[in-house]
Design a protein around this motif. Sequence first.
Motif, PDB file in Angstrom:
ATOM      1  N   PHE A 282       2.669 -11.654  -2.975  1.00  0.00           N
ATOM      2  CA  PHE A 282       3.418 -11.690  -0.851  1.00  0.00           C
ATOM      3  C   PHE A 282       1.048 -11.746  -1.743  1.00  0.00           C
ATOM      4  N   ARG A 283       0.910 -12.685  -0.428  1.00  0.00           N
ATOM      5  CA  ARG A 283      -0.339 -13.516  -0.981  1.00  0.00           C
ATOM      6  C   ARG A 283      -1.150 -12.676   0.187  1.00  0.00           C
ATOM      7  N   ALA A 284      -2.929 -12.156  -0.122  1.00  0.00           N
ATOM      8  CA  ALA A 284      -3.164 -11.096   0.630  1.00  0.00           C
ATOM      9  C   ALA A 284      -4.271 -11.676   0.389  1.00  0.00           C
ATOM     10  N   SER A 285      -5.604 -10.794   1.506  1.00  0.00           N
ATOM     11  CA  SER A 285      -7.134 -10.303   0.491  1.00  0.00           C
ATOM     12  C   SER A 285      -7.414  -9.217   1.037  1.00  0.00           C
ATOM     13  N   GLY A 286      -8.220  -8.909   0.928  1.00  0.00           N
ATOM     14  CA  GLY A 286      -8.340  -7.160   0.880  1.00  0.00           C
ATOM     15  C   GLY A 286      -7.545  -5.766   0.143  1.00  0.00           C
ATOM     16  N   MET A 287      -8.096  -6.409  -1.538  1.00  0.00           N
ATOM     17  CA  MET A 287      -7.647  -5.456  -2.224  1.00  0.00           C
ATOM     18  C   MET A 287      -8.191  -4.377  -2.488  1.00  0.00           C
ATOM     19  N   ARG A 288      -9.686  -3.673  -2.040  1.00  0.00           N
ATOM     20  CA  ARG A 288      -9.641  -2.287  -1.438  1.00  0.00           C
ATOM     21  C   ARG A 288      -8.857  -1.479  -1.230  1.00  0.00           C
ATOM     22  N   GLU A 289      -8.687  -2.326   0.378  1.00  0.00           N
ATOM     23  CA  GLU A 289      -7.835  -1.682   1.451  1.00  0.00           C
ATOM     24  C   GLU A 289      -6.058  -1.221   0.416  1.00  0.00           C
ATOM     25  N   LEU A 290      -6.287  -2.599   0.159  1.00  0.00           N
ATOM     26  CA  LEU A 290      -4.648  -2.064  -0.669  1.00  0.00           C
ATOM     27  C   LEU A 290      -4.256  -0.685  -2.074  1.00  0.00           C
ATOM     28  N   ALA A 291      -6.175  -1.246  -2.794  1.00  0.00           N
ATOM     29  CA  ALA A 291      -5.924  -0.314  -3.328  1.00  0.00           C
ATOM     30  C   ALA A 291      -5.702   1.428  -3.005  1.00  0.00           C
ATOM     31  N   TRP A 292      -6.388   1.652  -2.005  1.00  0.00           N
ATOM     32  CA  TRP A 292      -6.051   2.876  -0.790  1.00  0.00           C
ATOM     33  C   TRP A 292      -4.906   2.992  -1.224  1.00  0.00           C
ATOM     34  N   HIS A 293      -4.237   2.539  -1.098  1.00  0.00           N
ATOM     35  CA  HIS A 293      -2.601   2.339  -0.198  1.00  0.00           C
ATOM     36  C   HIS A 293      -1.966   2.792  -1.628  1.00  0.00           C
ATOM     37  N   LEU A 294      -1.989   2.743  -2.260  1.00  0.00           N
ATOM     38  CA  LEU A 294      -0.940   2.619  -3.651  1.00  0.00           C
ATOM     39  C   LEU A 294      -1.496   3.995  -3.736  1.00  0.00           C
ATOM     40  N   PHE A 295      -2.139   4.343  -4.039  1.00  0.00           N
ATOM     41  CA  PHE A 295      -2.778   5.778  -4.312  1.00  0.00           C
ATOM     42  C   PHE A 295      -1.481   6.754  -3.586  1.00  0.00           C
ATOM     43  N   SER A 296      -1.079   5.930  -2.535  1.00  0.00           N
ATOM     44  CA  SER A 296       0.155   6.642  -2.343  1.00  0.00           C
ATOM     45  C   SER A 296       1.217   7.274  -2.398  1.00  0.00           C
ATOM     46  N   TRP A 297       1.197   5.692  -3.325  1.00  0.00           N
ATOM     47  CA  TRP A 297       2.795   5.593  -3.984  1.00  0.00           C
ATOM     48  C   TRP A 297       2.826   6.761  -5.238  1.00  0.00           C
ATOM     49  N   SER A 298       1.861   7.778  -5.527  1.00  0.00           N
ATOM     50  CA  SER A 298       1.461   8.724  -6.860  1.00  0.00           C
ATOM     51  C   SER A 298       2.425   8.031  -8.278  1.00  0.00           C
ATOM     52  N   GLY A 299       1.545   6.652  -8.633  1.00  0.00           N
ATOM     53  CA  GLY A 299       2.164   6.924 -10.036  1.00  0.00           C
ATOM     54  C   GLY A 299       3.869   5.782  -9.914  1.00  0.00           C
ATOM     55  N   GLN A 300       4.337   5.670  -8.749  1.00  0.00           N
ATOM     56  CA  GLN A 300       5.315   4.462  -8.913  1.00  0.00           C
ATOM     57  C   GLN A 300       4.686   3.190  -8.544  1.00  0.00           C
ATOM     58  N   ALA A 301       3.562   2.364  -8.602  1.00  0.00           N
ATOM     59  CA  ALA A 301       3.282   1.607  -7.968  1.00  0.00           C
ATOM     60  C   ALA A 301       2.332   1.017  -9.169  1.00  0.00           C
ATOM     61  N   GLN A 302       2.772  -0.331  -9.620  1.00  0.00           N
ATOM     62  CA  GLN A 302       2.552  -0.674 -10.871  1.00  0.00           C
ATOM     63  C   GLN A 302       2.242  -1.843 -10.923  1.00  0.00           C
ATOM     64  N   ILE A 303       0.257  -1.954 -11.574  1.00  0.00           N
ATOM     65  CA  ILE A 303      -0.071  -3.560 -10.617  1.00  0.00           C
ATOM     66  C   ILE A 303       0.120  -4.890 -12.003  1.00  0.00           C
ATOM     67  N   ILE A 304       1.243  -5.796 -10.952  1.00  0.00           N
ATOM     68  CA  ILE A 304       1.046  -6.970 -12.240  1.00  0.00           C
ATOM     69  C   ILE A 304      -0.088  -7.614 -12.421  1.00  0.00           C
ATOM     70  N   GLN A 305      -0.440  -7.528 -11.186  1.00  0.00           N
ATOM     71  CA  GLN A 305      -1.650  -8.853 -10.846  1.00  0.00           C
ATOM     72  C   GLN A 305      -1.807  -9.082  -9.410  1.00  0.00           C
ATOM     73  N   PRO A 306      -3.267  -9.463  -9.069  1.00  0.00           N
ATOM     74  CA  PRO A 306      -4.277  -9.863 -10.061  1.00  0.00           C
ATOM     75  C   PRO A 306      -5.268  -8.539 -10.483  1.00  0.00           C
ATOM     76  N   GLU A 307      -5.800  -9.453 -11.539  1.00  0.00           N
ATOM     77  CA  GLU A 307      -6.858  -8.687 -12.151  1.00  0.00           C
ATOM     78  C   GLU A 307      -8.026  -7.694 -11.762  1.00  0.00           C
ATOM     79  N   ARG A 308      -8.006  -8.571 -10.342  1.00  0.00           N
ATOM     80  CA  ARG A 308      -9.030  -7.607  -9.774  1.00  0.00           C
ATOM     81  C   ARG A 308      -8.759  -6.538  -9.159  1.00  0.00           C
ATOM     82  N   LEU A 309      -7.818  -6.765  -8.191  1.00  0.00           N
ATOM     83  CA  LEU A 309      -7.225  -5.674  -7.873  1.00  0.00           C
ATOM     84  C   LEU A 309      -7.368  -4.650  -9.143  1.00  0.00           C
ATOM     85  N   LYS A 310      -6.778  -5.076 -10.120  1.00  0.00           N
ATOM     86  CA  LYS A 310      -6.782  -3.428 -11.514  1.00  0.00           C
ATOM     87  C   LYS A 310      -8.450  -3.359 -11.229  1.00  0.00           C
ATOM     88  N   ASP A 311      -9.196  -3.680 -11.261  1.00  0.00           N
ATOM     89  CA  ASP A 311     -10.285  -3.623 -11.070  1.00  0.00           C
ATOM     90  C   ASP A 311     -11.322  -2.877 -10.203  1.00  0.00           C
TER      91      ASP A 311
END
Length: 326
Positions: A282-311
């Motif tokens: 999907f296309r979106a802004s708000g990478m910090r809020e997305l990062a917070w959400h990904l914590f709830s997936w307990s390591g089952q969500a791998q970030i492929i892109q963007p690099e800024r979300l990884k950072d």
Amino acid sequence: MRHDKAAMVIDLARGMAASAEGLTINEMASQMGVGRRTAERMRDAVLMLFPQAEEISDPPSKRWRIRGGLSSFEQAPTATEMLELSKAAASLTASGDPSRAAELQGLERKIKAAMRSTTLNRMAPDLEALVRAETIAVQAGPRPGADETVLATIRGAVLAEAPLHFIYSRPGAEARTRIVTPCGLMFGRANYLVAHVPEADRIQTFRLDRMSSVSAGAGMARPPAEFDLPAFASQSFGIYQDQIEDVVLRIAPEAADEARGWRWHPTQALENQDDGSVLVRFRASGMRELAWHLFSWSGQAQIIQPERLKDVMAEELEKARATIAG
């Protein structure tokens, strides 16, 4: 006519009575979820049952409406409709938004006051039983609260197309007086004013709980002609608006079924993989809020892109580690 068809005709009549300008055949079809021919037959049934319905010429089409509303017989709400209204008010109260809850509670009282006593008495036992059987699960998060006076002032400025004056305070920053063009309101984990800032010539968001001395100014202040509030809101993963990026996530096979049933973003696309995993795009802004959400997936969500979300994710992990170490 079968009972379900009769109910649909009554529902269409309610739509025609609720529209000041009336409904076209296409709008009737869309509202009822039927084809044009079926909508025409339903319209004819409404015209037969409600002689006060009128046809309005609106070239190149026609509209139909029922002036004066419907009687209490056709408008009596069901127990489940009243239940959902009550639950919506309870949800707002539980989330710390009593002023908006009060608006719904006022509407509930008006509806009950307009109902026949026999209908209200017949509904009461079912409504009481359903209220006891359902509740709102309150989740941890900010209390978004919105002051009733602030909401009324903002809504008044929107309707009058007037500039909005207020003092805005953010943690760690000096309070500033702002003069903006109000475009609308967004309600969620926090409540925001969406406004056009003339000096920056861009749309910004302002948290309502950080605004004080709110007043409408003199003169005209119209939002940009091309601005669309729902489109603006859908750009971000959460509320915060910044750079829009292409997001690709890989959800592990053991969580793939859950991911397929998850509403990630209005622009999402899901791709099933040979190993049982699923790619979410999907296309979106708000990478910090997305990062917070990904914590709830307990390591089952791998970030492929963007690099800024990884950072951002790595930064949030470091903060978490520092908290544990401390």
